[in-house]
Write a protein that holds these residues in place. Structure first.
Motif, PDB file in Angstrom:
ATOM      1  N   ASN A  61       0.852  -1.183   0.000  1.00 20.56           N
ATOM      2  CA  ASN A  61       0.000   0.000   0.000  1.00 20.56           C
ATOM      3  C   ASN A  61       0.889   1.236   0.000  1.00 20.56           C
ATOM      4  OD1 ASN A  61      -2.629  -1.329   0.269  1.00 20.56           O
ATOM      5  ND2 ASN A  61      -1.909  -1.923   2.314  1.00 20.56           N
ATOM      6  N   MET A  62       0.828   1.995  -1.073  1.00 23.76           N
ATOM      7  CA  MET A  62       1.677   3.176  -1.190  1.00 23.76           C
ATOM      8  C   MET A  62       1.305   4.218  -0.138  1.00 23.76           C
ATOM      9  SD  MET A  62       2.335   5.635  -4.513  1.00 23.76           S
ATOM     10  CE  MET A  62       2.236   4.216  -5.605  1.00 23.76           C
ATOM     11  N   PRO A  63       2.298   4.788   0.562  1.00 20.94           N
ATOM     12  CA  PRO A  63       1.986   5.828   1.554  1.00 20.94           C
ATOM     13  C   PRO A  63       1.313   7.023   0.900  1.00 20.94           C
ATOM     14  CG  PRO A  63       4.258   5.051   1.770  1.00 20.94           C
ATOM     15  CD  PRO A  63       3.735   4.481   0.497  1.00 20.94           C
ATOM     16  N   GLY A  64       0.396   7.641   1.639  1.00 22.08           N
ATOM     17  CA  GLY A  64      -0.289   8.806   1.100  1.00 22.08           C
ATOM     18  C   GLY A  64       0.572  10.044   1.080  1.00 22.08           C
ATOM     19  N   SER A  65       1.631  10.057   1.898  1.00 17.91           N
ATOM     20  CA  SER A  65       2.545  11.189   1.926  1.00 17.91           C
ATOM     21  C   SER A  65       3.942  10.686   2.263  1.00 17.91           C
ATOM     22  CB  SER A  65       2.096  12.238   2.951  1.00 17.91           C
ATOM     23  OG  SER A  65       2.056  11.674   4.245  1.00 17.91           O
ATOM     24  N   VAL A  66       4.922  11.535   2.053  1.00 16.83           N
ATOM     25  CA  VAL A  66       6.314  11.172   2.304  1.00 16.83           C
ATOM     26  C   VAL A  66       6.655  11.456   3.767  1.00 16.83           C
ATOM     27  CG1 VAL A  66       8.707  11.705   1.710  1.00 16.83           C
ATOM     28  CG2 VAL A  66       6.959  11.655  -0.076  1.00 16.83           C
ATOM     29  N   ALA A  67       7.331  10.504   4.408  1.00 14.76           N
ATOM     30  CA  ALA A  67       7.814  10.737   5.769  1.00 14.76           C
ATOM     31  C   ALA A  67       8.981  11.710   5.701  1.00 14.76           C
ATOM     32  CB  ALA A  67       8.246   9.421   6.407  1.00 14.76           C
ATOM     33  N   LEU A  68       8.853  12.862   6.357  1.00 14.60           N
ATOM     34  CA  LEU A  68       9.850  13.918   6.251  1.00 14.60           C
ATOM     35  C   LEU A  68      10.371  14.336   7.624  1.00 14.60           C
ATOM     36  CD1 LEU A  68       8.142  16.218   3.584  1.00 14.60           C
ATOM     37  CD2 LEU A  68       9.991  14.572   3.214  1.00 14.60           C
ATOM     38  N   VAL A  69      11.558  14.894   7.624  1.00 10.74           N
ATOM     39  CA  VAL A  69      12.147  15.512   8.808  1.00 10.74           C
ATOM     40  C   VAL A  69      12.736  16.848   8.375  1.00 10.74           C
ATOM     41  CG1 VAL A  69      12.662  13.379  10.051  1.00 10.74           C
ATOM     42  CG2 VAL A  69      14.311  14.262   8.390  1.00 10.74           C
ATOM     43  N   ALA A  70      12.874  17.753   9.323  1.00 10.80           N
ATOM     44  CA  ALA A  70      13.433  19.073   9.007  1.00 10.80           C
ATOM     45  C   ALA A  70      14.096  19.642  10.238  1.00 10.80           C
ATOM     46  CB  ALA A  70      12.342  20.017   8.508  1.00 10.80           C
ATOM     47  N   PHE A  71      15.049  20.533  10.045  1.00  9.60           N
ATOM     48  CA  PHE A  71      15.729  21.194  11.154  1.00  9.60           C
ATOM     49  C   PHE A  71      14.736  22.071  11.895  1.00  9.60           C
ATOM     50  CE2 PHE A  71      18.372  24.562  13.019  1.00  9.60           C
ATOM     51  CZ  PHE A  71      19.273  23.773  13.731  1.00  9.60           C
ATOM     52  N   ASN A  72      14.616  21.850  13.200  1.00 12.43           N
ATOM     53  CA  ASN A  72      13.684  22.605  14.037  1.00 12.43           C
ATOM     54  C   ASN A  72      14.475  23.618  14.850  1.00 12.43           C
ATOM     55  OD1 ASN A  72      11.808  23.564  15.883  1.00 12.43           O
ATOM     56  ND2 ASN A  72      10.869  21.560  16.231  1.00 12.43           N
ATOM     57  N   GLU A  73      14.559  24.810  14.330  1.00  9.20           N
ATOM     58  CA  GLU A  73      15.372  25.841  14.975  1.00  9.20           C
ATOM     59  C   GLU A  73      14.856  26.166  16.368  1.00  9.20           C
ATOM     60  OE1 GLU A  73      17.110  30.337  13.993  1.00  9.20           O
ATOM     61  OE2 GLU A  73      15.737  29.338  12.606  1.00  9.20           O
ATOM     62  N   GLY A  74      13.531  26.142  16.531  1.00  7.65           N
ATOM     63  CA  GLY A  74      12.948  26.477  17.816  1.00  7.65           C
ATOM     64  C   GLY A  74      13.252  25.456  18.896  1.00  7.65           C
ATOM     65  N   ALA A  75      13.498  24.212  18.497  1.00  7.64           N
ATOM     66  CA  ALA A  75      13.784  23.151  19.469  1.00  7.64           C
ATOM     67  C   ALA A  75      15.275  22.936  19.675  1.00  7.64           C
ATOM     68  CB  ALA A  75      13.140  21.848  19.001  1.00  7.64           C
ATOM     69  N   ALA A  76      16.096  23.624  18.897  1.00  8.67           N
ATOM     70  CA  ALA A  76      17.539  23.384  18.938  1.00  8.67           C
ATOM     71  C   ALA A  76      18.173  23.948  20.206  1.00  8.67           C
ATOM     72  CB  ALA A  76      18.200  23.989  17.709  1.00  8.67           C
ATOM     73  N   GLN A  77      19.203  23.241  20.676  1.00 10.56           N
ATOM     74  CA  GLN A  77      20.033  23.742  21.769  1.00 10.56           C
ATOM     75  C   GLN A  77      21.163  24.559  21.143  1.00 10.56           C
ATOM     76  OE1 GLN A  77      20.810  20.695  24.913  1.00 10.56           O
ATOM     77  NE2 GLN A  77      19.684  19.311  23.542  1.00 10.56           N
ATOM     78  N   THR A  78      21.469  25.701  21.725  1.00 14.02           N
ATOM     79  CA  THR A  78      22.376  26.652  21.080  1.00 14.02           C
ATOM     80  C   THR A  78      23.518  27.070  21.986  1.00 14.02           C
ATOM     81  OG1 THR A  78      21.026  28.540  21.760  1.00 14.02           O
ATOM     82  CG2 THR A  78      20.524  27.538  19.615  1.00 14.02           C
ATOM     83  N   GLY A  79      24.587  27.527  21.338  1.00 12.94           N
ATOM     84  CA  GLY A  79      25.738  28.046  22.050  1.00 12.94           C
ATOM     85  C   GLY A  79      26.864  28.345  21.093  1.00 12.94           C
ATOM     86  N   ASN A  80      27.537  29.460  21.295  1.00 11.79           N
ATOM     87  CA  ASN A  80      28.720  29.809  20.506  1.00 11.79           C
ATOM     88  C   ASN A  80      28.417  29.837  19.008  1.00 11.79           C
ATOM     89  OD1 ASN A  80      31.384  30.632  20.458  1.00 11.79           O
ATOM     90  ND2 ASN A  80      32.233  28.555  20.572  1.00 11.79           N
ATOM     91  N   GLU A  81      27.240  30.427  18.656  1.00 10.41           N
ATOM     92  CA  GLU A  81      26.777  30.542  17.271  1.00 10.41           C
ATOM     93  C   GLU A  81      26.544  29.179  16.605  1.00 10.41           C
ATOM     94  OE1 GLU A  81      27.754  34.293  14.951  1.00 10.41           O
ATOM     95  OE2 GLU A  81      29.714  33.779  15.826  1.00 10.41           O
ATOM     96  N   CYS A  82      26.265  28.166  17.408  1.00 11.87           N
ATOM     97  CA  CYS A  82      25.960  26.823  16.915  1.00 11.87           C
ATOM     98  C   CYS A  82      24.577  26.419  17.406  1.00 11.87           C
ATOM     99  CB  CYS A  82      26.976  25.802  17.419  1.00 11.87           C
ATOM    100  SG  CYS A  82      28.696  26.193  17.070  1.00 11.87           S
ATOM    101  N   ALA A  83      23.924  25.544  16.669  1.00  8.00           N
ATOM    102  CA  ALA A  83      22.622  25.014  17.067  1.00  8.00           C
ATOM    103  C   ALA A  83      22.583  23.526  16.743  1.00  8.00           C
ATOM    104  CB  ALA A  83      21.504  25.752  16.342  1.00  8.00           C
ATOM    105  N   ILE A  84      22.131  22.722  17.696  1.00  9.25           N
ATOM    106  CA  ILE A  84      22.005  21.276  17.505  1.00  9.25           C
ATOM    107  C   ILE A  84      20.579  20.884  17.855  1.00  9.25           C
ATOM    108  CG2 ILE A  84      22.778  18.991  18.231  1.00  9.25           C
ATOM    109  CD1 ILE A  84      25.519  20.193  18.807  1.00  9.25           C
ATOM    110  N   ASP A  85      19.870  20.317  16.879  1.00  6.82           N
ATOM    111  CA  ASP A  85      18.470  19.943  17.042  1.00  6.82           C
ATOM    112  C   ASP A  85      18.366  18.444  17.300  1.00  6.82           C
ATOM    113  OD1 ASP A  85      15.740  19.535  16.915  1.00  6.82           O
ATOM    114  OD2 ASP A  85      15.650  19.712  14.726  1.00  6.82           O
ATOM    115  N   THR A  86      18.019  18.075  18.526  1.00  5.39           N
ATOM    116  CA  THR A  86      17.868  16.663  18.885  1.00  5.39           C
ATOM    117  C   THR A  86      16.404  16.286  19.086  1.00  5.39           C
ATOM    118  OG1 THR A  86      18.175  17.170  21.234  1.00  5.39           O
ATOM    119  CG2 THR A  86      20.147  16.609  19.966  1.00  5.39           C
ATOM    120  N   SER A  87      15.502  17.075  18.541  1.00  9.34           N
ATOM    121  CA  SER A  87      14.070  16.847  18.767  1.00  9.34           C
ATOM    122  C   SER A  87      13.516  15.670  17.971  1.00  9.34           C
ATOM    123  CB  SER A  87      13.282  18.116  18.417  1.00  9.34           C
ATOM    124  OG  SER A  87      13.374  18.416  17.028  1.00  9.34           O
ATOM    125  N   GLN A  88      14.294  15.147  17.003  1.00 11.70           N
ATOM    126  CA  GLN A  88      13.794  14.065  16.155  1.00 11.70           C
ATOM    127  C   GLN A  88      14.689  12.820  16.226  1.00 11.70           C
ATOM    128  OE1 GLN A  88      12.061  16.115  12.288  1.00 11.70           O
ATOM    129  NE2 GLN A  88      13.794  17.295  13.072  1.00 11.70           N
TER     130      GLN A  88
END
Length: 326
Positions: A61-88
């Protein structure tokens, strides 16, 4: 029980387990490949055996939509002009972004294993796979100081619990990049129309890539000593590519259809040529003169091998040594 048969092409007998290969990962393929020919798929163009391929397994059964991921800036942990998103992390990916005038790397570490990815210094985020299973990980943004020396700018430690073993290989990442509007997704859906099971889907994509994508010798020469990130849509549009392009294209198509697919890089016998290929996970069992897939397990797919008739130059396909998984 899965059965393994032989595949005859250009007077060369090659034992293959559904192959989709290239001759490189982040560097261009080594060696010279033969010209593209017929598919060799049973019952398809170029089939000299005249047989009927067989697929089995649960209805697809073909999926109705594509499973996607994206960088979540709002959830990212930040420091020293860096951001790491571990929300997914449960979905099998981690994201990073940073700003720096120096060269940057994003490092993913678990125990004694680590992966290092080029990270743009202009704030453009990247998404990379969580490919070493469950457990504690360290994610680090590293800045080049001189030569091969790097210093840590920012790091995050997290415990990973994947939603499934196959989760990282069902979504896009920087080496298998696509979205809902990508041309590769549309083509994959076209090829999957009418498929009875997952084996049919893999066979249809395998045959199409073998018949329509040719090896780009000039590109391989130009990228012989350069890092490279493939673009599946660009490969589809041009109809050509190096081995990493083949592997990325196949993975994008299959993942978009809900079929787990890894991009693997390592070495192929007999000359230990550095190479890239795919591993595919499907239910049921697929038997043909080219392809043998074990139920509920990972199976090797090497499309460059079949599409380019490259057995005599890339390797003999009897022994693969995995190095990295994406």
């Amino acid at each position: 029980m899965a059965r393994r048969l032989t595949y005859r092409r250009a007077a060369t007998v090659v034992a293959v387990a559904l192959m989709l290969a290239c001759a490189t990962l982040l560097v261009a393929c080594g060696g010279s490949l033969g010209s593209s020919g017929g598919s060799g798929i049973p019952g398809g163009s170029g089939d000299s055996n005249g047989g009927e391929s067989t697929t089995s397994g649960p209805a697809y059964n073909m999926p109705g939509s594509v499973a996607l991921v994206a960088f979540n800036e709002g959830a990212a942990q930040t420091g020293n002009e860096c951001a790491i998103d571990t929300s997914q992390l449960a979905q099998g990916v981690v994201g990073a972004s940073a700003r720096s005038d120096a060269r940057l790397k994003f490092q993913v570490v678990k125990g004694e294993m680590s992966y290092n990815y080029d990270l743009p210094g202009d704030g453009t985020p990247i998404i990379v796979p969580i490919n070493m299973g469950d457990g504690p990980y360290t994610f680090r943004v590293m800045q080049n100081t001189s030569g091969n020396n790097y210093v840590e700018l920012f790091s995050v430690i997290e415990n990973v619990n994947l939603s499934s073993e196959t989760a990282p290989f069902l979504v896009p990442n920087m080496f298998v990049n696509y979205n809902e509007s990508s041309a590769v997704v549309a083509k994959a859906r076209e090829l999957a129309q009418g498929a009875a099971n997952q084996g049919d889907v893999v066979r249809n994509i395998y045959q199409w890539v073998v018949d329509n994508i040719t090896y780009d010798h000039d590109k391989a020469a130009q990228l012989a000593s350069a890092t490279y990130v493939p673009d599946p849509d660009a490969t589809l549009a041009s109809g050509t590519g190096i081995c990493f392009d083949y592997a990325s294209l196949g993975a994008a198509m299959l993942r978009s259809l809900g079929i787990p697919c890894q991009v693997i890089t390592g070495y192929v016998s007999p000359d230990d040529v550095y190479h890239a290929w795919n591993m595919v996970y499907i239910d049921g069992e697929w038997i043909s003169v080219e392809i043998s897939i074990k139920p509920n397990s990972w199976t090797r797919v090497d499309l460059t091998f079949a599409a380019s008739g490259a057995a005599s130059t890339i390797g003999d396909g009897t022994s693969y040594t995995d190095r990295y998984t994406y």
